[in-house]
Scaffold this active site. Structure first.
Site, short mmCIF file in Angstrom:
data_model
loop_
_atom_site.label_atom_id
_atom_site.label_comp_id
_atom_site.label_asym_id
_atom_site.label_seq_id
_atom_site.Cartn_x
_atom_site.Cartn_y
_atom_site.Cartn_z
N HIS A 25 -1.73 -5.51 1.49
CA HIS A 25 -2.93 -6.18 1.37
C HIS A 25 -2.68 -7.70 0.82
O HIS A 25 -1.76 -7.76 -0.14
CB HIS A 25 -3.94 -5.49 0.45
CG HIS A 25 -4.92 -6.58 -0.19
ND1 HIS A 25 -6.22 -6.87 0.35
CD2 HIS A 25 -5.00 -7.06 -1.24
CE1 HIS A 25 -6.87 -7.68 -0.21
NE2 HIS A 25 -6.18 -8.03 -1.36
N ARG A 36 -0.78 -14.98 3.75
CA ARG A 36 -1.62 -14.63 4.96
C ARG A 36 -0.75 -14.55 6.31
O ARG A 36 -0.73 -13.74 7.03
CB ARG A 36 -2.91 -15.26 5.01
CG ARG A 36 -4.00 -15.16 3.84
CD ARG A 36 -4.26 -13.59 3.56
NE ARG A 36 -5.10 -13.01 4.54
CZ ARG A 36 -5.65 -11.83 4.82
NH1 ARG A 36 -5.31 -11.10 3.89
NH2 ARG A 36 -6.44 -11.47 5.84
N THR A 68 -4.65 -8.24 10.40
CA THR A 68 -5.12 -6.75 9.64
C THR A 68 -4.80 -5.79 10.77
O THR A 68 -4.21 -4.68 10.41
CB THR A 68 -6.71 -6.86 9.56
OG1 THR A 68 -6.99 -7.98 8.72
CG2 THR A 68 -7.29 -5.52 8.93
N PHE A 121 -15.86 2.82 6.93
CA PHE A 121 -14.66 3.13 6.83
C PHE A 121 -14.33 3.23 5.16
O PHE A 121 -13.18 3.41 5.02
CB PHE A 121 -13.64 2.43 7.23
CG PHE A 121 -13.76 0.89 7.15
CD1 PHE A 121 -13.32 0.28 6.01
CD2 PHE A 121 -14.43 0.05 8.30
CE1 PHE A 121 -13.41 -1.08 5.76
CE2 PHE A 121 -14.59 -1.35 7.89
CZ PHE A 121 -14.19 -1.76 6.82
N LYS A 162 0.73 -1.12 0.01
CA LYS A 162 -0.12 0.06 -0.03
C LYS A 162 0.96 1.25 0.12
O LYS A 162 2.10 1.48 0.17
CB LYS A 162 -0.89 -0.08 1.28
CG LYS A 162 -1.74 -1.00 1.20
CD LYS A 162 -2.81 -1.21 2.43
CE LYS A 162 -3.62 -2.28 2.49
NZ LYS A 162 -4.74 -2.54 3.75
N ARG A 180 3.16 -6.94 8.95
CA ARG A 180 2.37 -5.98 9.86
C ARG A 180 2.96 -5.65 10.96
O ARG A 180 3.08 -4.77 11.89
CB ARG A 180 0.95 -6.31 9.74
CG ARG A 180 0.31 -6.04 8.45
CD ARG A 180 -0.97 -6.28 8.48
NE ARG A 180 -1.68 -6.05 7.32
CZ ARG A 180 -2.71 -6.72 6.66
NH1 ARG A 180 -3.47 -7.79 7.36
NH2 ARG A 180 -3.35 -6.34 5.62
N ASN A 227 -2.05 -0.31 7.26
CA ASN A 227 -1.31 -1.47 7.73
C ASN A 227 -0.58 -2.13 6.51
O ASN A 227 -0.47 -3.11 6.54
CB ASN A 227 -2.55 -2.33 8.05
CG ASN A 227 -3.36 -2.78 6.95
OD1 ASN A 227 -3.39 -2.56 5.88
ND2 ASN A 227 -4.48 -3.33 7.43
#
Length: 137
Positions: free
Chosen positions: A117, A87, A93, A59, A11, A104, A114
Site C-alpha cells: 500500500h 505510486r 492496484t 470488499f 502487506k 506489483r 497486491n
C-alpha cells in the site's frame, strides 16, 4: 524542492513471501530516505480507520481480515515528490494492469493480495503517517 513524506505498507503477503528487503531496496534505490520502519500486526480498529473510505464497499470486511491476518511492515519514506515517486514504483492496484518493473507488476498476482500500500496523495500521507507513526509528521 522540499521533501515530502509518504506511508508504505508491505502487506502480510509481502512479508510472508520475504519481499520486505526487495521493497526497501527499491525505495532506497529510487533516491528516497526511509525515516521510520516498524514490523507489526495491525489491530482491527487501526485497519478499519486506515481503510475507512472503503467501509461501505463489499470488499471492506475481506480487506480488513487480510491486512490484520499477519505481520506487515509500515514505513515512512521521504524525498522530493515522494508520494508520486512511490505510486509509480508500486504500480496499478490490479497487478494484471501494473507495469512490468513495478513492485506489483513483478511480484503480485491478485488484487486482494497486491503486496503493498502507498499513500495516494500528500493529504492521505499525512493522515496515514499520523495513524501509524503518531508524532512523526
Amino acid at each position: 524542492m522540499s521533501a515530502e513524506r509518504t506511508l508504505i505498507l508491505v502487506k502480510p503477503d509481502g512479508v510472508s513471501r520475504g519481499l520486505v528487503g526487495e521493497v526497501v531496496g527499491r525505495i532506497e534505490r529510487k533516491g528516497l530516505k526511509i525515516v521510520a520502519l516498524e514490523l507489526r500486526t495491525l489491530e482491527r480498529s487501526v485497519a478499519e480507520t486506515h481503510y475507512g473510505e472503503h467501509a461501505s464497499k463489499p470488499f471492506f470486511g475481506e480487506l480488513v481480515e487480510f491486512i490484520t491476518s499477519g505481520p506487515l511492515v509500515a514505513l515512512v519514506a521521504e524525498g522530493p515528490r515522494a508520494v508520486e515517486a512511490l505510486r509509480g514504483l508500486i504500480g496499478a492496484t490490479d497487478p494484471v494492469k501494473a507495469a512490468p518493473g513495478s513492485l506489483r507488476g513483478d511480484f503480485a498476482l491478485e488484487i486482494g493480495q497486491n503486496l503493498i500500500h502507498g499513500s495516494d496523495s500528500p493529504e492521505s500521507a499525512k493522515r496515514e503517517i499520523d495513524l501509524f507513526f503518531p508524532g512523526l509528521s
